[in-house]
Design a protein around this motif. Sequence first.
Motif, mmCIF file in Angstrom:
data_model
loop_
_atom_site.group_PDB
_atom_site.id
_atom_site.type_symbol
_atom_site.label_atom_id
_atom_site.label_comp_id
_atom_site.label_asym_id
_atom_site.label_seq_id
_atom_site.Cartn_x
_atom_site.Cartn_y
_atom_site.Cartn_z
ATOM 1 N N LEU A 288 0.946 -1.243 -0.018
ATOM 2 C CA LEU A 288 -0.050 0.032 0.124
ATOM 3 C C LEU A 288 0.703 1.266 0.085
ATOM 4 N N ILE A 289 0.478 2.300 -1.019
ATOM 5 C CA ILE A 289 1.168 3.408 -1.150
ATOM 6 C C ILE A 289 0.413 4.615 -0.601
ATOM 7 N N PHE A 290 0.950 5.388 0.237
ATOM 8 C CA PHE A 290 0.247 6.754 0.637
ATOM 9 C C PHE A 290 1.178 7.740 -0.231
ATOM 10 N N SER A 291 0.250 8.344 -1.459
ATOM 11 C CA SER A 291 0.976 9.345 -2.155
ATOM 12 C C SER A 291 0.555 10.739 -2.120
ATOM 13 N N THR A 292 1.440 11.641 -2.291
ATOM 14 C CA THR A 292 1.219 12.955 -1.852
ATOM 15 C C THR A 292 1.835 13.697 -2.958
ATOM 16 N N PHE A 293 1.095 14.785 -3.410
ATOM 17 C CA PHE A 293 1.977 15.851 -4.476
ATOM 18 C C PHE A 293 1.913 17.160 -3.722
ATOM 19 N N GLU A 294 2.926 18.200 -4.015
ATOM 20 C CA GLU A 294 2.774 19.595 -3.516
ATOM 21 C C GLU A 294 3.310 20.266 -4.770
ATOM 22 N N ASP A 295 2.715 21.521 -5.163
ATOM 23 C CA ASP A 295 2.929 22.482 -6.186
ATOM 24 C C ASP A 295 3.809 23.506 -5.432
ATOM 25 N N THR A 296 5.141 23.663 -5.672
ATOM 26 C CA THR A 296 5.776 24.521 -4.933
ATOM 27 C C THR A 296 5.436 26.264 -5.453
ATOM 28 N N LYS A 297 4.939 26.303 -6.581
ATOM 29 C CA LYS A 297 4.510 27.613 -7.007
ATOM 30 C C LYS A 297 3.428 27.810 -6.013
#
Length: 235
Positions: free
Chosen positions: A160-169
């Motif tokens: 199981l993968i917990f995935s997160t994204f963040e847009d630095t702009k």
Amino acid sequence: MSGPNTFFDDNVLERQDSIPWQNQTSIVRSPEERDPGELPALPTAMEEGEEEEPKEVVAVFNANTQDGSRVVRAFSKVGSSVIAIVRVFTSRKSKALMKLPNVTVRVADRHDELSVKKALVGVDRAVLCLTYWERFQTLSEKQQAILVLQACVANGVNNLIFSTFEDTKQLRLKGMKSQIIPDSEGRVHPEFRRMKEVKKMAREQKVQLTHMITSFLDEEISKKSLCLIVGENGK
């Protein structure tokens, strides 16, 4: 604790150019161009004469969100069989997912145990897209994570993968900081203290839980991305 695995393109984020990631991590570079918010390409090359292995079946929860669709596209690109799990089958975003190669859309109510279990039938690996890397945004998000974990156990899905994204702009525009905070030596030490209950459950049920964050910058003059992956052993 050892640093997490790091995947990034030819240019890492500007504020981290001086951080010695090479001293603490494994590095995989992706030769082809991709959108900065997408995951790095996964290795798929086979030796000549080697028999093709059965496709891995990957289920992605919250697949019709912006972050979820990125994960779906990444696995679709490398030839995995992807189960995109959505709440509404007839939405515009769900229909867009149906057009991707190797992708099947399934419907599940994230608060309904039976529908989540059914969605994971025949799956090898599950991905749950979360808002933050080291904590749950809300109690509801935590409850969803527990439900997905229980469904993994019921279906024999041990990854199981917990995935997160963040847009630095966007972070910069809002006056916020990146979730990736290195120490004075450039090493990152995520603790996941506010996820410890779910992590304990995963260990007890022998489900390998992996935390992944992709931080990216998408501007006309600068497109960069950095991906950190931390397994149960902290590496």
